[in-house]
Design a protein around this motif. Structure first.
Motif, PDB file in Angstrom:
ATOM      1  N   VAL A   1     -18.658 -31.277  69.627  1.00 57.90           N
ATOM      2  CA  VAL A   1     -18.559 -32.625  69.048  1.00 57.90           C
ATOM      3  C   VAL A   1     -17.325 -32.707  68.158  1.00 57.90           C
ATOM      4  CG1 VAL A   1     -19.723 -34.356  67.631  1.00 57.90           C
ATOM      5  CG2 VAL A   1     -21.058 -32.844  69.112  1.00 57.90           C
ATOM      6  N   LEU A   2     -17.111 -31.671  67.374  1.00 56.41           N
ATOM      7  CA  LEU A   2     -15.951 -31.661  66.488  1.00 56.41           C
ATOM      8  C   LEU A   2     -14.655 -31.620  67.293  1.00 56.41           C
ATOM      9  CD1 LEU A   2     -17.196 -29.082  63.810  1.00 56.41           C
ATOM     10  CD2 LEU A   2     -17.458 -31.588  63.810  1.00 56.41           C
ATOM     11  N   ASP A   3     -14.645 -30.860  68.357  1.00 54.69           N
ATOM     12  CA  ASP A   3     -13.440 -30.788  69.188  1.00 54.69           C
ATOM     13  C   ASP A   3     -13.117 -32.133  69.822  1.00 54.69           C
ATOM     14  OD1 ASP A   3     -13.175 -28.120  68.563  1.00 54.69           O
ATOM     15  OD2 ASP A   3     -14.091 -27.390  70.417  1.00 54.69           O
ATOM     16  N   ARG A   4     -14.157 -32.863  70.221  1.00 47.41           N
ATOM     17  CA  ARG A   4     -13.928 -34.167  70.880  1.00 47.41           C
ATOM     18  C   ARG A   4     -13.453 -35.231  69.894  1.00 47.41           C
ATOM     19  NH1 ARG A   4     -18.464 -32.704  74.061  1.00 47.41           N
ATOM     20  NH2 ARG A   4     -19.948 -33.686  72.625  1.00 47.41           N
ATOM     21  N   HIS A   5     -14.005 -35.205  68.667  1.00 41.83           N
ATOM     22  CA  HIS A   5     -13.794 -36.355  67.794  1.00 41.83           C
ATOM     23  C   HIS A   5     -13.067 -36.057  66.486  1.00 41.83           C
ATOM     24  CE1 HIS A   5     -16.524 -38.700  70.323  1.00 41.83           C
ATOM     25  NE2 HIS A   5     -17.424 -37.724  70.213  1.00 41.83           N
ATOM     26  N   CYS A   6     -13.005 -34.802  66.069  1.00 42.34           N
ATOM     27  CA  CYS A   6     -12.595 -34.521  64.689  1.00 42.34           C
ATOM     28  C   CYS A   6     -11.414 -33.564  64.559  1.00 42.34           C
ATOM     29  CB  CYS A   6     -13.765 -33.943  63.890  1.00 42.34           C
ATOM     30  SG  CYS A   6     -15.290 -34.914  64.035  1.00 42.34           S
ATOM     31  N   ALA A   7     -11.396 -32.523  65.372  1.00 43.89           N
ATOM     32  CA  ALA A   7     -10.434 -31.441  65.152  1.00 43.89           C
ATOM     33  C   ALA A   7      -8.996 -31.873  65.398  1.00 43.89           C
ATOM     34  CB  ALA A   7     -10.778 -30.243  66.044  1.00 43.89           C
ATOM     35  N   GLY A   8      -8.793 -32.975  66.109  1.00 43.01           N
ATOM     36  CA  GLY A   8      -7.434 -33.438  66.347  1.00 43.01           C
ATOM     37  C   GLY A   8      -6.712 -33.811  65.076  1.00 43.01           C
ATOM     38  N   CYS A   9      -7.455 -34.344  64.087  1.00 47.66           N
ATOM     39  CA  CYS A   9      -6.858 -34.693  62.792  1.00 47.66           C
ATOM     40  C   CYS A   9      -7.142 -33.637  61.727  1.00 47.66           C
ATOM     41  CB  CYS A   9      -7.386 -36.048  62.308  1.00 47.66           C
ATOM     42  SG  CYS A   9      -6.951 -37.431  63.409  1.00 47.66           S
ATOM     43  N   HIS A  10      -8.372 -33.132  61.757  1.00 48.66           N
ATOM     44  CA  HIS A  10      -8.791 -32.160  60.737  1.00 48.66           C
ATOM     45  C   HIS A  10      -8.419 -30.758  61.211  1.00 48.66           C
ATOM     46  CE1 HIS A  10     -11.028 -35.020  58.256  1.00 48.66           C
ATOM     47  NE2 HIS A  10     -11.443 -35.574  59.388  1.00 48.66           N
ATOM     48  N   LYS A  11      -7.148 -30.431  61.040  1.00 48.17           N
ATOM     49  CA  LYS A  11      -6.662 -29.118  61.466  1.00 48.17           C
ATOM     50  C   LYS A  11      -5.436 -28.764  60.640  1.00 48.17           C
ATOM     51  CE  LYS A  11      -3.703 -30.991  65.123  1.00 48.17           C
ATOM     52  NZ  LYS A  11      -3.391 -30.983  66.575  1.00 48.17           N
ATOM     53  N   PRO A  12      -5.139 -27.487  60.542  1.00 51.05           N
ATOM     54  CA  PRO A  12      -3.935 -27.090  59.800  1.00 51.05           C
ATOM     55  C   PRO A  12      -2.693 -27.729  60.411  1.00 51.05           C
ATOM     56  CG  PRO A  12      -5.318 -25.181  60.254  1.00 51.05           C
ATOM     57  CD  PRO A  12      -5.900 -26.327  61.033  1.00 51.05           C
ATOM     58  N   GLY A  13      -1.817 -28.246  59.562  1.00 50.62           N
ATOM     59  CA  GLY A  13      -0.591 -28.856  60.045  1.00 50.62           C
ATOM     60  C   GLY A  13      -0.747 -30.286  60.486  1.00 50.62           C
ATOM     61  N   GLY A  14      -1.920 -30.898  60.228  1.00 53.92           N
ATOM     62  CA  GLY A  14      -2.136 -32.286  60.610  1.00 53.92           C
ATOM     63  C   GLY A  14      -1.228 -33.235  59.857  1.00 53.92           C
ATOM     64  N   LYS A  15      -1.152 -34.474  60.356  1.00 52.15           N
ATOM     65  CA  LYS A  15      -0.222 -35.444  59.784  1.00 52.15           C
ATOM     66  C   LYS A  15      -0.546 -35.745  58.317  1.00 52.15           C
ATOM     67  CE  LYS A  15       0.738 -37.733  64.209  1.00 52.15           C
ATOM     68  NZ  LYS A  15       0.658 -38.997  64.967  1.00 52.15           N
TER      69      LYS A  15
ATOM     70  N   ALA B   1      -6.063 -32.781  56.633  1.00 49.39           N
ATOM     71  CA  ALA B   1      -5.892 -31.443  57.199  1.00 49.39           C
ATOM     72  C   ALA B   1      -6.608 -30.373  56.387  1.00 49.39           C
ATOM     73  CB  ALA B   1      -4.411 -31.119  57.307  1.00 49.39           C
ATOM     74  N   LYS B   2      -6.841 -30.635  55.087  1.00 51.26           N
ATOM     75  CA  LYS B   2      -7.546 -29.646  54.269  1.00 51.26           C
ATOM     76  C   LYS B   2      -8.959 -29.393  54.774  1.00 51.26           C
ATOM     77  CE  LYS B   2      -5.053 -30.258  49.913  1.00 51.26           C
ATOM     78  NZ  LYS B   2      -5.163 -30.678  48.487  1.00 51.26           N
ATOM     79  N   LEU B   3      -9.579 -30.413  55.376  1.00 48.44           N
ATOM     80  CA  LEU B   3     -10.910 -30.221  55.966  1.00 48.44           C
ATOM     81  C   LEU B   3     -10.708 -29.715  57.384  1.00 48.44           C
ATOM     82  CD1 LEU B   3     -14.001 -30.581  55.597  1.00 48.44           C
ATOM     83  CD2 LEU B   3     -13.750 -32.840  56.638  1.00 48.44           C
ATOM     84  N   ASP B   4     -10.625 -28.413  57.524  1.00 48.54           N
ATOM     85  CA  ASP B   4     -10.315 -27.782  58.803  1.00 48.54           C
ATOM     86  C   ASP B   4     -11.569 -27.713  59.661  1.00 48.54           C
ATOM     87  OD1 ASP B   4      -9.462 -26.274  60.913  1.00 48.54           O
ATOM     88  OD2 ASP B   4      -8.699 -24.598  59.710  1.00 48.54           O
ATOM     89  N   LEU B   5     -11.582 -28.467  60.759  1.00 45.29           N
ATOM     90  CA  LEU B   5     -12.735 -28.494  61.656  1.00 45.29           C
ATOM     91  C   LEU B   5     -12.432 -27.832  62.994  1.00 45.29           C
ATOM     92  CD1 LEU B   5     -14.193 -32.046  60.904  1.00 45.29           C
ATOM     93  CD2 LEU B   5     -14.861 -29.832  59.947  1.00 45.29           C
TER      94      LEU B   5
END
Length: 965
Positions: free
Chosen positions: A840-854, A859-863
């Motif tokens: 679920v996180l990969d589909r909806h969340c990890a695209g933004c919540h990841k190291p190096g995010g915009k 990005a601090k909430l790494d999912l």
């Protein structure tokens, strides 16, 4: 000399209690006189005098068996460095210890040796060192900054430089609320860098605990003994009034008590002592005139307690001590010296546990483990090949005269607490439960085929040197065959007895999604394992352990021993009236109010054990002249071999000696005579049939308070596999480190009238969650149940009152075949965060919540997969998932509508209002998140890869129980 190896009885009392003469070696008059001397010696012990006085026994600054704070504190400066503790305070705010150096002098340094046992050194992270010239005004000279230190084990004690500061008193104060213990404290002066000026000096501390011990010189008694004459007389009069109703001629003894009362006003010293003994003899003759004591032979066991005192460890053969046996006491009477006969002569030195007598009085069951001195020190007890097979407890049977002794169980499993069932079979406790997910005939048979199968373990304690293996209820036939596990419980069960109606009463440790300390409650089951039912205390915090429950002849009430968690069985005797209630203090009557509930209320100086009820008023008991031993493997006077003797006790407070061996404890008194056979309960378990059963829930809303009808659409059924590693709190499955294993078997529909009827695998521990239309849990069961093969188990509602009568209307669910289980989403059987939530996180969340995010804040909430679990459980801070889980674990009961799916900020952000950045969760997405939160946010639901594969294999075996998803 090792610390604390002195027996609790003084040499004088031990000599008085020792056998004075042997049969045939002295005239009868001399033997009577010798026996009377022994009886009087028992009355004159300080513990017996306090028992008559009814003195409250909560711990203050006096510890076990009269140990004072000064005596315990001396262990901090006795020069003995072991890595354990030299002194031990109570759990209190800012506990302290200090030493008096005798004069004000300059000081160079203080050296602290910490307690080095697992997890204990951390208590010294925040403490202050204080100095004083007069013991009144104190100045802080040092505050510790959090670093953990040891001493005896790593040769690196903490050295605190004092640079010539002057003081007479050196105090260590622990900052905050905790127990306080150190191994040793050394103080050095500049004049001699090698001379420890604290060694052997007087010390003191803020309080004592059950672990306190006498390290300094024995205290000298001050003043004279105050004999409790009024209490003896009043208790004797109450006993006489009751016996008069039974037709006993009490007049001579009442006159004696009246004479004592008349002379008591001005009596002191030897005169008071003489009156005290006179009154005690009158009471003793009253006690032995009781028609309920219509037997002159008593079955009992002699044994030394194991070297590791704990409610769990006390029944493992590897901690046993040698000595003792199964005995018969004959020729009982007020003045007669009883005769002793051993039934187990010729058996190798070993430990004998808790016998039982057949209803016709002809046969005896007992458990025995051969004593091997080296076994306790085996570093890896999980490797059963390293342990002798007969070092485990096994069940034996013999005739009541000791003939025809035979062994009934074998293998590297502890088998004990065997009890005769009305149909001739035998129920007993055993570690044969092992690691099976599905328990029954097959799991028990596997232990016959392989005598060293691995055990399952408690979640919150242990290690390879101290494996805490689970034992549960099993049944076998009279010859030791046809073995079956009648319990599927994933944790401990204790002290079974057969009730008058044929049910088995027992205690079990039910900590499902709640902290472990308080819930060793009373349960019952039929002898075939059907209908496990909570009798009392599943939500009661005090007492901790409801052990040794027995039904009382001609009564609906139950006697039990209110016992401690962190010690051996023993404590206060309590009368339970199940008709009054199933939780809380209202159904309880304290028969021994002078003995507090151990651990929850304090640590009394004496305790009771093994109550055998003759009526609601009269009991045979074992009674200890010292405290319950502390929770550690210490073989010294805090865990004495000889604490217990056999007594008659009544509800008026009279306690009369039957027998005491000064060398070893005497326990488990049973009248050697026939007794009424309990009613037989016909078996309904189909042991050789299809291994499944059914549950019928009549109305889920009964017990859910204000939850509106129509809210609940399904039930979630969750299985709990047992822990397969011995290490304490490892592996970590979730936030609390005490999380149980979990596997979602599936969900079943709830009808409009609140009923559900469904199939489940038999012999599998499960609990239920009531789900609303969005798949969120409205209520969660905080305990386990199971069905046996072929059984249909019915309940009225969800957390309804247990005295509720079922409705007479046929539930809608009964109008159809029982439901099959609809499996949950991938990753719920068995539970795995990476397969259940991460997609679920990969589909909806990890695209933004990841190291190096915009966006840096996002990005601090790494999912992403490596950080997602920690990020989600910590999200929300004090209002987040972690804090919700911790709060729920502290609350032992579930509140409808207050589960994690209702309180979690995760679902609130994603589903309320406009949602979160246009994220649209599918029904499957919501089910995955809700399932994870409802199961207390665990990362895993199995304890090993092998157990996970076993759960997957069981899913294939149980295909017929499952609906296609």
């Amino acid at each position: 000399m090792d610390r604390c190896r002195v027996a609790p009885l003084t040499a004088l009392v031990a000599a008085l209690l020792a056998p004075a003469v042997c049969a045939g070696e002295a005239p009868d008059a001399d033997r009577v006189a010798a026996w009377r001397t022994r009886v009087e010696a028992d009355w004159l012990t300080p513990q017996a005098i306090d028992q008559v006085r009814g003195a409250p026994q909560k711990a203050t600054r006096t510890g076990p068996a009269g140990v004072t704070a000064v005596q315990d504190a001396a262990g901090g400066v006795d020069g003995c460095k072991t890595g354990e503790w030299g002194f031990h305070t109570a759990n209190e705010k800012d506990p302290w210890w200090h030493v008096d150096l005798g004069r004000v002098q300059p000081l160079a340094r203080v050296v602290l040796y910490n307690r080095c046992q697992q997890g204990m050194a951390q208590r010294m992270k925040d403490f202050s060192l204080l100095l004083s010239a007069d013991g009144a005004a104190w100045a802080e000279a040092y505050r510790h900054g959090g670093k953990v230190f040891y001493g005896a084990t790593d040769k690196k004690p903490l050295v605190i430089p004092l640079d010539g500061k002057e003081a007479r008193f050196v105090r260590i104060r622990l900052n905050g609320t905790s127990y306080f213990h150190l191994d040793e404290v050394e103080v050095y002066a500049p004049a001699d860098a090698k001379k420890n000026v604290a060694l052997g000096r007087p010390a003191d501390q803020s309080s004592t605990s059950q672990w306190s011990a006498r390290h300094g010189p024995a205290a000298v008694a001050v003043g004279t003994v105050e004999f409790p004459l009024a209490q003896v007389v009043e208790r004797g009069r109450r006993l006489a009034r009751d016996l008069r109703k039974k037709g006993v001629d009490v007049a001579p003894h009442l006159k004696t008590l009246d004479d004592v009362a008349a002379g008591a006003k001005d009596a002191a010293g030897d005169a008071a002592k003489a009156l005290y003994l006179k009154a005690r003899w009158a009471v003793r003759h009253l006690v032995f005139s009781n028609p309920l004591l219509d037997f002159d032979r008593l079955l009992f066991a002699k044994r030394a307690p194991g070297t590791f005192p704990h409610m769990s460890d006390q029944y493992y053969g590897w901690w046993s001590r040698g000595g003792g046996g199964i005995y018969i006491l004959e020729n009982l009477g007020a003045d007669r010296e009883p005769a002793l006969r051993c039934l187990t002569d010729g058996m190798p030195e070993g430990s004998f546990l808790r016998p039982d007598l057949s209803c016709d009085g002809s046969r005896i069951l007992f458990a025995y483990a051969r004593y091997y001195p080296h076994v306790a020190s085996v570093a890896d007890k999980v490797a059963k090949d390293k342990l002798p097979e007969d070092a485990f407890y096994h069940v034996y049977e013999m005739n009541a005269d000791g003939t025809n002794r035979r062994r009934l169980t074998r293998g590297r499993y502890d088998d004990f607490d065997a009890r005769y069932l009305p149909d001739g079979e035998i129920v007993f406790l055993s570690t044969r439960r092992g690691q099976a997910v599905q328990c029954g005939k097959a799991s028990a048979a596997a232990t016959i085929q392989n005598d060293r199968l691995p055990d399952s373990y408690v979640r919150c304690g242990g290690g390879n040197s101290r494996p805490v293996a689970i034992y549960t209820l099993h049944v076998m036939d009279s010859g030791g065959g046809h073995l079956r596990a009648i319990s599927a419980f994933e944790n401990f069960e204790w002290t079974p007895s057969v009730a008058a109606d044929g049910r088995i009463l027992y205690a079990r440790w039910d900590y499902v999604d709640r902290y472990n300390n308080a819930f060793m409650s009373l349960w019952s089951t039929n002898p075939d394992g059907t209908n496990p039912l909570a009798v009392y205390g599943n939500y009661t915090r005090s007492p901790h352990c409801i052990f040794e429950a027995r039904t009382i002849p001609d009564s609906t009430k139950i006697i039990f021993t209110a016992s401690a968690h962190h010690s051996n069985t023993g404590g206060s005797l309590v009368l339970l009236d199940p008709d009054v209630g199933v939780d809380g203090p209202e159904p309880l009557t304290r028969l021994t109010p002078e003995v507090c509930f151990p651990e929850t209320e304090g640590w009394s100086n004496t305790y009771y054990l093994n109550p055998w009820p003759l009526s609601e008023t009269y009991y045979l008991v074992a009674w200890s002249t010292c405290r319950l031993p502390p929770h550690t493997r210490v073989w010294d006077q805090r865990n004495p071999a000889n604490a217990l003797g056999l007594y008659v006790y009544d509800a008026f407070g009279n306690l009369e000696l039957l027998y005491r061996d000064p060398e070893i404890s005497s326990q488990c008194p049973i009248p050697l005579r026939p007794r009424t056979r309990p009613g037989a309960v016909a078996s309904r378990t189909e042991w050789d049939g299809v291994q499944e059963g059914r549950f019928l829930l009549q109305n889920v809303y009964d017990g859910l308070g204000s939850v509106e009808r129509g809210t609940i659409e399904r039930l979630r059924i969750v299985a709990m596999p047992a822990k397969v590693q011995p290490q304490m709190n490892q592996p970590m499955l979730g936030v609390t480190r005490e999380d149980p294993g979990k596997c979602v078997l599936g969900t079943v529909p709830v009808e409009t009238d609140g009923s559900a009827y469904f199939r489940v695998p038999s012999g599998v521990a499960v609990f239920f969650q009531a789900l609303d239309s969005s798949g969120r849990a409205v209520q969660t069961m905080r305990g386990l149940t199971y069905v046996q093969a072929g059984q249909a188990l019915a309940c009225i509602g969800c957390h309804e009152r247990r005295d509720t009568a079922p409705a007479t209307i046929r539930p809608l669910a009964m109008a159809r075949e029982p439901s099959r289980l609809t499996p949950g989403p991938d990753g719920s059987w068995p539970l795995r965060f990476d397969r259940l939530v991460q997609p679920v996180l990969d589909r909806h969340c990890a695209g933004c919540h990841k190291p190096g995010g915009k966006e840096k804040a996002v990005a601090k909430l790494d999912l992403t997969s490596k950080k997602a679990y920690a990020s989600l459980t910590n999200y929300g801070g004090k209002q987040g998932v972690r804090e919700d889980i911790v709060a729920a674990y502290k609350q032992p009961t579930s509140v409808p509508g207050a589960g994690l799916t209702a309180t979690s900020p995760i679902l609130r952000i994603l589903t309320q209002g406009k949602g979160h950045n246009d994220v649209k969760l599918s029904r499957d997405d919501l089910e995955r998140l809700a399932t994870w939160l409802d199961l207390y946010g665990q990362y895993l639901g199995s304890f090993s890869p092998e157990q996970e594969q076993h759960l997957i294999a069981l899913r294939a075996e149980w295909t017929d129980l499952l609906e296609p998803r």
